[in-house]
Design a protein around this motif. Structure first.
Motif, mmCIF file in Angstrom:
data_model
loop_
_atom_site.group_PDB
_atom_site.id
_atom_site.type_symbol
_atom_site.label_atom_id
_atom_site.label_comp_id
_atom_site.label_asym_id
_atom_site.label_seq_id
_atom_site.Cartn_x
_atom_site.Cartn_y
_atom_site.Cartn_z
ATOM 1 N N GLU A 116 0.826 -1.205 0.000
ATOM 2 C CA GLU A 116 0.000 0.000 0.000
ATOM 3 C C GLU A 116 0.863 1.260 0.000
ATOM 4 N N ASP B 94 0.820 4.071 -2.947
ATOM 5 C CA ASP B 94 0.630 5.484 -2.587
ATOM 6 C C ASP B 94 1.753 6.350 -3.135
ATOM 7 N N LYS C 17 0.297 11.944 5.180
ATOM 8 C CA LYS C 17 -1.052 11.854 4.617
ATOM 9 C C LYS C 17 -2.136 12.363 5.555
ATOM 10 N N THR D 22 -5.972 7.823 0.535
ATOM 11 C CA THR D 22 -4.786 6.994 0.342
ATOM 12 C C THR D 22 -4.941 5.711 1.149
ATOM 13 N N TYR D 23 -3.999 4.793 0.952
ATOM 14 C CA TYR D 23 -4.037 3.524 1.676
ATOM 15 C C TYR D 23 -3.639 3.723 3.138
#
Length: 743
Positions: free
Chosen positions: A61, A65, A108, A120-121
């Motif tokens: 992930e 990203d 993030k 986002t992840y």
């Protein structure tokens, strides 16, 4: 002694304590103390990184990203010894490396309110920190602006030197753009957790499952995964592969060949949209496989899984389960992603309504493609001599789809495809073929112009007509109006009906008065209004062969005006008139119409000859009419009415309108007429009383429907949505078989 034992048992009850605590006086209270940070971090790491597959999921992930288009994964001993992931993303800035593995450091998320708009992840900044507390972590990264790559090693969330006595700061090194993260000796300081894993091969299988899920979902990202020391890769997908190709590479062609796509969108009320691929009724396995992504995160949902399984229970045999890939996107403010340490589960609003919408759409798609379910078919292999009529033709299986070799093949899964086997028409009264056309004794010669109809020039014609070829070159029609009319037909195409007509087997004529025939397609039986279908068929022939029709010569050539007067007389007799005034007005119209229409056709005879193969002389003699389909001649009794209708029912004011209405009238002329019900074979008097021309036309129609018209429909008809009402399903062998299969 019993009292002593009871006292010892009471003392042993309760929470276990250490030896030092056991020595405390009973009246002294144990104080609350803060846990050591190292213990806190290890507890948190144990919640987030439960197994190597969870560590890999977090690293994948992060790579996605970072905008990676290529992710390479290397695994040793199921990820416990080595877990390495290399991507070509934008990398990590050198100044961020010192705090990279500290808890709750992320790029993030800034404020708590940002949790409602996570796109986002990752967002909590715990993955790398947790891994560094239970493994040896090495990060090598290079950004686009950096002149070299930088390597840093971490332990317990902090930078550590590569060797004792060296500086812990990141070191410059050679490397390519992107980031490579190496996790070694996972759970080396948690021996209990490490001993809980059964075998490296089992953990590697779980890792492949995680990689496979993201490889299917992440379009535009190439994935590869292999064991350390192996030359070949276990999973490999290209960045430009489609979703179906990714499913084929990871889950096999048996799944990919039976996928049905679906799409739902409800952004106003429920704020979601979903797309995906599910298997149809041809595919089933012993365990349900669902690749579920909510806002691009791989998650699990027991409620959705149960609902999907219940949806498929009416389509699959007992014990069968489907494969499904579902990509669900929900407005971020409706989703709580922070409800599970590994982000394996999420909560979202209107869960029941969204799941019901998904299952309803899947159910609808399965119902539409249910006719594609494959069964055993049988035919005669080339070279096998024909069997006697009174002997049963042996069944020869030639194709098998979706059935294992060990399964028994049942008769109700077989489809008759041998035309020499007995048909339903063999049980009807025999009809002697006749070569007279509409009761005419005069020979009618057909002159075949160039075009598609020349394909059968050299065949032995058995329709009582004589065909000649000419040296006329085919016209290349570039008229915009004709192209628009053809495009209009294509835009109305119905795929299911077109497939039905292109693969049908003609069963027999059912009712010539109501113009109904029986057709078989696959394992289904249909009743078809052939009047409606042939009207559309001849209209499409008029469009495709526009300007290149064959011709039927009329010898001797009749007068246009005389033919139209016959047509006017028929119209006058059939016109419903309620008052005397209406009768006088109709009489005037019918008396003037033949002269007016014939004059109109004579004035436009050049256009009629060039585009429609209708030749009219200056003095009004009709020499030829168009031949649309070789082997079929329309009822010439309909010719007067056809010519008369060319006046009021053709739009002579515009080019496209003229061509469309003219071809519609031509198609109506070519459509077989309704015939009266034949008399019973037991009533000999009625049989003799029937007009001979009707008997001839009936026998002629029986032959042409089976051997000319419906073979033409099979090869040329583009079935439109307007024909849906002309087709009725009356029997479905597969549906009946499913009832018995459930019993």
């Amino acid at each position: 002694m019993n009292d002593a034992m009871e006292t010892d048992a009471q003392e042993r009850r309760g929470t276990k304590r250490t030896a030092s605590e056991a020595d405390l006086p009973s009246n002294q209270t144990r104080r609350i103390r803060a846990l050591d940070p190292d213990v806190v971090n290890k507890i948190a790491a144990g919640e987030i990184i439960v197994a190597p597959m969870h560590a890999l999921k977090e690293l994948i992930e992060n790579s996605v990203d970072a905008g990676s288009t290529s992710i390479e994964i290397l695994v040793k001993d199921g990820g416990l010894k080595l877990l390495q992931i290399t991507d070509n993303g934008h990398g990590i800035d050198t100044d961020d490396l010192p705090i990279l593995c500290e808890r709750f450091t992320t790029s993030k998320l800034k404020e708590f309110e940002d949790l409602t708009s996570i796109g986002t992840y990752g967002f909590r900044g715990e993955a790398l920190a947790s891994i560094s507390h239970i493994a040896h972590l090495t990060v090598t990264t290079k950004t686009a602006n950096s002149s070299c790559a930088w390597r840093a090693q971490y332990s317990d969330g902090k930078l550590v030197p590569a060797k004792p006595g060296q500086n812990a700061k990141p070191k410059p090194t050679a490397g390519r753009g992107g980031t490579q993260i190496t996790v070694e000796d996972l759970f080396y300081n948690v021996p209990t957790r490490r001993r809980a894993f059964r075998s490296p091969s089992e953990e590697y299988a779980k890792i492949l499952d995680v990689v496979g899920r993201y490889a299917v979902h992440c379009s535009g990202v190439a994935f590869s995964c292999k064991k350390h020391g192996d030359s070949g890769v276990s999973i490999s997908t290209a960045s430009n592969s489609s979703t179906i190709d990714r499913v084929r590479q990871i889950h096999g062609s048996a799944v990919a060949n039976e996928l049905v796509d679906f799409h739902i969108e409800d952004t106003k009320r429920l704020g979601f949209k979903v797309s995906g691929l599910v298997t149809n009724a041809n595919y089933h396995v012993k365990r349900t496989v669902i690749l579920l992504f909510i806002n691009h995160r791989s998650v699990e949902s027991s409620a959705l899984k149960k609902a999907v399984e219940l949806t498929y229970s009416t389509f699959l045999p007992k014990g069968g389960h489907p494969f499904a890939y579902i990509n669900l996107e929900i407005e971020p403010n409706r989703v709580d992603v922070n409800v599970h340490p590994t982000k394996r589960e999420v909560n979202f609003l209107n869960e029941d309504e969204i799941i019901e919408s998904i299952c309803s759409e899947i159910r609808s798609q399965l119902a539409q493609v249910d006719a594609s379910r494959t069964f055993m078919t049988q035919t005669l292999l080339p070279g096998i001599p024909p069997q006697p009529q009174d002997t049963e033709t042996p069944h020869t299986p030639v194709r098998k789809v979706g059935i294992s070799p060990s399964q028994k093949t049942y008769e109700n899964s077989l489809v008759r495809t041998d035309s020499r086997m007995r048909k339903i028409t063999s049980m009807l009264p025999s009809v002697t073929p006749s070569r007279q056309l509409s009761g005419r004794d005069e020979p009618v010669a057909g002159e075949l112009d160039s075009g598609e109809q020349q394909d059968n020039d050299n065949e032995n014609d058995d329709d009582g007509l004589h065909y000649e070829t000419t040296d006329r070159e085919a016209l290349r029609i570039g008229l915009t109006s004709v192209k628009r009319l053809r495009a209009g037909v294509r835009s109305e195409m119905h795929n299911g009906l077109t497939e039905l007509f292109s693969s049908h087997s003609y069963v027999g004529l059912v009712d010539e008065r109501r113009r109904i025939v029986a057709l078989q397609s696959g394992v289904k039986l249909y009743l078809v209004d052939y009047g409606t279908v042939l009207n559309e068929f001849f209209y499409q022939i008029g469009l495709t062969d526009f300007g290149n029709f064959g011709v039927i010569k009329l010898d001797p050539p009749p007068k246009l005006v005389e033919l139209m007067r016959l047509g006017a007389e028929v119209e006058r007799e059939n016109a419903p008139l309620s008052t005397e005034e209406e009768g006088e007005e109709a009489e005037e119209i019918f008396s003037k119409a033949p002269d007016l229409v014939s004059q109109t056709l004579i004035e436009r005879r050049d256009m009629l000859n060039e585009y429609f193969s209708i030749q009219v002389t200056e003095d009004g003699n009709l020499l030829t009419i168009p031949l649309l389909l070789k082997g079929y001649v329309p009822s010439l009794a309909k010719l007067p009415r056809f010519l008369l209708r060319l006046g009021p029912y053709v739009d002579w004011t515009s080019e496209e309108g003229c061509f469309r209405t003219f071809l519609r009238e031509l198609a109506a002329f070519y459509t077989p007429e309704q015939l009266p019900t034949p008399p019973s074979s037991t009533d000999s008097a009625a049989a003799v009383a029937e007009d001979e021309s009707i008997s001839n036309r009936r026998s002629q129609l029986v032959q042409m429907l089976e051997h000319v018209l419906f073979p033409g429909i099979r090869s040329r008809l583009v079935a439109t949505s307007a024909l849906l009402d002309a087709v009725v399903e009356v029997a479905d062998l597969k549906g009946l078989y499913r009832v018995f299969e459930r019993c």
